[in-house]
Design an enzyme around this catalytic site. Structure first.
Site, PDB file in Angstrom:
ATOM      1  N   CYS A 138       1.186  -1.289  -0.268  1.00  0.00           N
ATOM      2  CA  CYS A 138       0.019   0.035  -0.250  1.00  0.00           C
ATOM      3  C   CYS A 138       1.199   1.457   0.243  1.00  0.00           C
ATOM      4  O   CYS A 138       1.746   1.079   0.944  1.00  0.00           O
ATOM      5  CB  CYS A 138      -0.806   0.341   0.986  1.00  0.00           C
ATOM      6  SG  CYS A 138      -2.137   1.090   1.615  1.00  0.00           S
ATOM      7  N   CYS A 141      -0.414   3.725   2.347  1.00  0.00           N
ATOM      8  CA  CYS A 141       0.088   4.108   3.698  1.00  0.00           C
ATOM      9  C   CYS A 141       1.362   3.781   3.898  1.00  0.00           C
ATOM     10  O   CYS A 141       2.097   4.591   5.042  1.00  0.00           O
ATOM     11  CB  CYS A 141      -0.910   2.418   3.989  1.00  0.00           C
ATOM     12  SG  CYS A 141      -2.069   2.001   3.316  1.00  0.00           S
ATOM     13  N   ASP A 142       2.077   3.407   3.082  1.00  0.00           N
ATOM     14  CA  ASP A 142       3.727   3.575   3.432  1.00  0.00           C
ATOM     15  C   ASP A 142       4.707   4.757   3.167  1.00  0.00           C
ATOM     16  O   ASP A 142       5.343   4.386   2.719  1.00  0.00           O
ATOM     17  CB  ASP A 142       3.834   1.950   3.605  1.00  0.00           C
ATOM     18  CG  ASP A 142       3.843   1.297   4.351  1.00  0.00           C
ATOM     19  OD1 ASP A 142       3.093   2.028   5.698  1.00  0.00           O
ATOM     20  OD2 ASP A 142       2.981  -0.131   4.084  1.00  0.00           O
TER      21      ASP A 142
END
Ligand code: NAP
Length: 312
Positions: A138, A141-142
């Site tokens: 992701c 997200c990261d």
């Protein structure tokens, strides 16, 4: 969840992505007071997408999380109830259908399955042990953890290029490793990625191992044309090689294809009367926010007709 009446519903919707909340919107407007069990990821996969540029009505694009919130708000506005809960067992052998969650049990006259899909793993050594220590599925997200770092993106589809482009906001370089000579992604994304100064491509190549102790340090690559192996140093690896449907709990109860996608007809009806499915759990072909939303709306319209026919 202790009040029995709250657990008995006319329509239960499993999943809170575009299909789930579109189904809920239509069911709520039909005054069926639907209940949505969100699943682990509120908003579904779309909510993890930084910008969605192909959902009609947003000519400048819209944030995935923002679109998810708007879907939810609109569904709730007309009377949808939302529970942050995940189904882990279903019994579809008789109506009302039984759905067991971590918190308890629900009885539903009709069920709409919109449980979506999850990223496929490479299944190479190091992938599981370095998850969250360089390995990610992701970018939204990261991605920010990789400021000024070297990153590998695996895959040649729309997700790989779109997410790879997103990661260039942070990373110093993004190397796309793809197993074939030709990319699968659409022309616009291909052009954007190929013209981006931070993106390089390593084609005809697979990742055979992710290396590092405590955190990722490199990946072992293999050229599928020549068999030659090499080591590519990188701080992170983002894997975008497709998805598999989240349909495990329905196995043996709903008819599925060989890959686990729930089979539906054009009315979104599954093999069990009263159970409908929509979105990526039932769609190996399109997997777009707009198509999932359309399937969700269709499923709710048909489920409403199903209930009306019974009470007529
Ligand atoms: P996808 O289109 O199935 O692409 C998966 C990519 O991963 C392919 O390039 C595939 O290679 C590669 N791959 C599969 N298994 C692999 C393995 N074991 N090892 C190495 N590589 C592997 O999946 P996606 O990119 O997630 O897209 C899914 C759907 O969502 C598509 O319909 C896509 O159009 C859509 N989508 C659209 C947008 C957009 O419109 N902006 C954005 C994201 C996703 P091959 O090419 O050799 O098969």
């Amino acid at each position: 969840m202790t009040e029995t009446k709250n657990n008995q519903v006319k329509m239960l919707i499993l999943g809170s992505g575009p299909a789930g909340f579109s189904a809920a919107l239509y069911a709520a407007r039909a005054e069926l007071a639907p209940l949505v069990l969100t699943g682990m990821q509120l908003g579904g996969q779309a909510a993890l997408t930084y910008t969605i540029e192909n959902y009609p009505g947003f000519p400048e694009g819209v944030g995935g999380a923002q679109l998810g919130e708007l879907f939810q708000k609109q569904a709730e506005h007309f009377g949808t109830r939302v529970e942050f809960d995940t189904a882990n067992k279903v019994d579809l052998s008789a109506r009302p259908f039984k759905v067991t969650t971590d918190a308890g049990e629900y009885a539903a006259e009709t069920l709409i399955v919109t449980t979506g899909a999850s990223p496929i793993h490479l299944n190479v050594p190091g992938e599981d042990t370095l998850l969250g220590r360089g390995v990610s599925y992701c970018a939204t997200c990261d991605g920010a953890f990789f400021k000024d770092k070297k990153v590998i993106v695996v895959g040649g589809g729309d997700s790989a290029l779109e997410e790879g482009l997103f990661i260039t906001r942070y990373a110093s370089s993004v190397t796309v490793v793809h197993r074939r000579e030709e990319l699968r992604a659409g022309a616009i994304l291909q052009k954007r990625a190929q013209e981006h100064p931070k993106i390089q491509f390593v084609l005809n190549t697979v990742v055979t191992e992710i290396l590092g102790s405590g955190k990722m340090e490199a990946a072992r690559l293999k050229n599928v044309a020549t068999g030659a192996e090499s080591i590519l140093e990188a701080d992170g690896i983002f894997i975008f090689i497709g998805h598999s449907p989240n349909t495990e709990i329905f196995k043996g109860q709903l008819k599925m294809d060989a890959h686990g996608y729930i089979e539906v007809n054009h009315m979104m009806e599954t093999s069990v009367a009263g159970v409908f499915a929509a979105g990526e759990a039932a769609d190996p072909h399109f997997r777009q926010v707009v198509t999932s939303a359309g399937m969700g709306a269709a499923a709710a319209i048909q489920a409403t007709r199903f209930l009306e026919a019974e009470s007529a």
